[in-house]
Design an enzyme around this catalytic site. Sequence first.
Site, short mmCIF file in Angstrom:
data_model
loop_
_atom_site.label_atom_id
_atom_site.label_comp_id
_atom_site.label_asym_id
_atom_site.label_seq_id
_atom_site.Cartn_x
_atom_site.Cartn_y
_atom_site.Cartn_z
N GLY A 184 47.09 44.08 44.19
CA GLY A 184 45.25 44.47 43.47
C GLY A 184 45.34 44.50 42.02
O GLY A 184 45.85 44.91 41.83
N SER A 185 44.43 43.37 41.86
CA SER A 185 43.75 43.64 40.40
C SER A 185 42.91 42.51 39.91
O SER A 185 42.18 42.28 41.17
CB SER A 185 45.86 42.86 39.81
OG SER A 185 46.47 42.22 40.75
#
Length: 216
Positions: A184-185
């Site tokens: 997640g980024s």
Amino acid sequence: MKLHKESKGTLTVAITAIAVLGFLSIYFLQMWSLVVIIPLFILLGLVFWFFRVPNRDILDHKENVIAPVDGKVVMIKEVTEDEFLKEKCIQVSIFMSPLNVHICRYPVSGNVVYKKHHKGKYLVAWHEKSSTDNERTTIAVDSLLHHKVVFRQIAGYVARRIVMNCNEGDAAKAGHEFGFIKFGSRMDIFLPLDTEITCKIGDKTKGGIDVIAKLI
């Protein structure tokens, strides 16, 4: 389903932990062990899903700027990029949830002229200051049209590992992999002011396939 090479360490830890927890739940909970085992296998399935490598036909591009990641466009605005360009440009930001493919791809074709890894914080990836305050990498490519395009891998609150497999002097090919982020980024792309932006906030992108802008 093909898995990314970055999955090896994570899957080894996950499978070992789930095996131990599953054994303990069977030993202590007996008939109630499924209450623990089923969620553990769902979690393991999500880990496998995170590291999937989809088959995609990557085309050759000259003026097109290609989505570097799967995700959602969360920002399009004029900013000043202070690290490499040191001038005003257009920033396009794409947020990746843990369910997205996290392969990072070159947005343009050309030559890598700059790379740097920065240590930093772990603010949530959609936070505006994550681009300058979070752990991140910065890469610049001199495109085939001789525009300098900068893009940045940004760690998020959950993401704790950024992989950048490129070096200055490497040939960049739009849509082809140069790195990976766990879990997640966000990816920021900094483009010249006269770039034709073809995406809008809220668009869902497919890395290596969708055209998000055109260099002029």
